[in-house]
Motif scaffolding. Structure first.
Motif, PDB file in Angstrom:
ATOM      1  N   MET A  50       0.850  -1.095  -0.046  1.00  0.00           N
ATOM      2  CA  MET A  50      -0.013  -0.028  -0.018  1.00  0.00           C
ATOM      3  C   MET A  50       1.019   1.099   0.065  1.00  0.00           C
ATOM      4  O   MET A  50       0.519   2.456  -0.582  1.00  0.00           O
ATOM      5  N   LEU A 151      -5.028   4.296  -5.647  1.00  0.00           N
ATOM      6  CA  LEU A 151      -5.076   3.723  -4.497  1.00  0.00           C
ATOM      7  C   LEU A 151      -5.959   2.400  -4.214  1.00  0.00           C
ATOM      8  O   LEU A 151      -5.906   1.639  -3.376  1.00  0.00           O
ATOM      9  N   GLY A 154      -4.182  -0.232  -5.452  1.00  0.00           N
ATOM     10  CA  GLY A 154      -3.213  -0.563  -4.358  1.00  0.00           C
ATOM     11  C   GLY A 154      -3.984  -1.644  -3.445  1.00  0.00           C
ATOM     12  O   GLY A 154      -3.399  -2.575  -2.887  1.00  0.00           O
ATOM     13  N   ALA A 155      -5.111  -1.076  -2.827  1.00  0.00           N
ATOM     14  CA  ALA A 155      -5.787  -1.838  -1.925  1.00  0.00           C
ATOM     15  C   ALA A 155      -6.345  -3.295  -2.346  1.00  0.00           C
ATOM     16  O   ALA A 155      -6.208  -4.265  -1.642  1.00  0.00           O
ATOM     17  N   ALA A 158      -3.092  -5.396  -2.268  1.00  0.00           N
ATOM     18  CA  ALA A 158      -2.515  -5.700  -0.908  1.00  0.00           C
ATOM     19  C   ALA A 158      -3.592  -6.607  -0.212  1.00  0.00           C
ATOM     20  O   ALA A 158      -3.305  -7.824   0.285  1.00  0.00           O
TER      21      ALA A 158
END
Length: 210
Positions: A50, A151, A154-155, A158
Motif C-alpha cells: 500500500m 489507491l 493498491g488496496a 494488498a
C-alpha cells in the motif's frame, strides 16, 4: 473503473502473488516457527504494498523509472536484507535441539518481528513500485481520478496478496502441527532460510552486473 476491469486486475494480482518470491518464502519461514508470525508478515507485506501504491499515486515512485541508480541501490538494500533474514534464520535453527524443539513456545517468533520483516521486504523491493507504475495506467480511467483509482488498485493488490500469504501461513502452520517432528521442522526452516539468502544474493549479483 468497471467491475470487469477490477476483476481483471485482481486476477493479475493473484497470478503475481502465487509466483514464488521473497514474500512467500519469508512468510513460510516465520510460519514454521509460529503461524501467527507468518500472518503478521503477510500483513506487513500488504502494508508495504500500500505504501508503494501511495507513492505511485502521488508520483514519488516515478524516480525509480527515471533513475537507474536509485533502482539499483534499492535492489541491493533489499537483497542485503533478505540475506540477513536468511542467515539469521539459519543460525537460529541451529540452536534448536530435539529436546527443546518439543516445546513450540521456545521456537516462537514475535508478531512484531514478522510484521516488520514483511513490511521491510516489500518496501525494499522496487519491483512492487514498478509494477504499479507499469500496470496502474492500464486500469486507471482518464477522468481526473488517478489518485483514488490508484489507491483502490493498491488496496486490491494488498488484499489479494495478503490473502494468499495468509493461506500459505495457515497451511505451513498446520503442516508443522500435524508432523510434530522437530527434525523435519528444523530442516524446513533451514531450507526456507537458504532460499531467502539465495534470493538476496541473486538480487545483489544481478544489481551489480547491471
Amino acid at each position: 473503473m468497471t467491475a470487469a476491469s477490477l476483476l481483471a486486475f485482481a486476477g493479475l494480482c493473484l497470478v503475481l502473488a502465487i509466483t514464488p518470491g521473497p514474500d512467500t518464502f519469508l512468510v513460510l519461514r516465520f510460519s514454521l516457527s509460529r503461524p501467527g508470525a507468518g500472518m503478521a508478515a503477510a500483513a506487513g507485506s500488504a502494508l508495504g504494498s500500500m505504501v508503494w501504491a501511495v507513492a505511485v499515486a502521488f508520483g514519488l515512485a516515478a524516480l525509480l523509472e527515471q533513475s537507474a541508480e536509485i533502482y539499483r541501490v534499492l535492489k541491493i538494500v533489499g537483497g542485503l536484507y533478505l540475506v540477513y533474514l536468511g542467515v539469521a534464520a539459519f543460525l537460529a535453527s541451529r540452536k534448536h535441539t530435539a529436546a527443546d524443539a518439543v516445546d513450540l513456545e521456545v521456537r516462537r517468533t514475535s508478531l512484531r518481528s514478522g510484521f516488520l520483516a514483511g513490511a521491510l521486504s516489500t518496501l525494499t523491493n522496487p519491483k512492487v513500485g514498478l509494477f504499479f507504475l507499469a500496470v496502474a495506467p492500464q486500469f486507471v480511467p482518464h477522468d481526473g481520478s488517478a489518485i483514488p483509482s490508484t489507491l483502490l488498485l493498491g488496496a486490491i493488490d494488498a488484499l489479494v496478496g495478503s490473502a494468499y500469504l495468509v493461506a500459505v501461513a495457515l497451511l505451513a502452520g498446520r503442516a508443522v502441527a500435524w508432523l510434530k517432528r522437530p527434525a523435519v521442522t528444523t530442516w524446513l526452516e533451514r531450507v526456507s532460510a537458504g532460499i531467502l539468502a539465495a534470493l538476496g544474493i541473486g538480487t545483489i549479483a544481478l544489481s551489480a552486473e547491471s
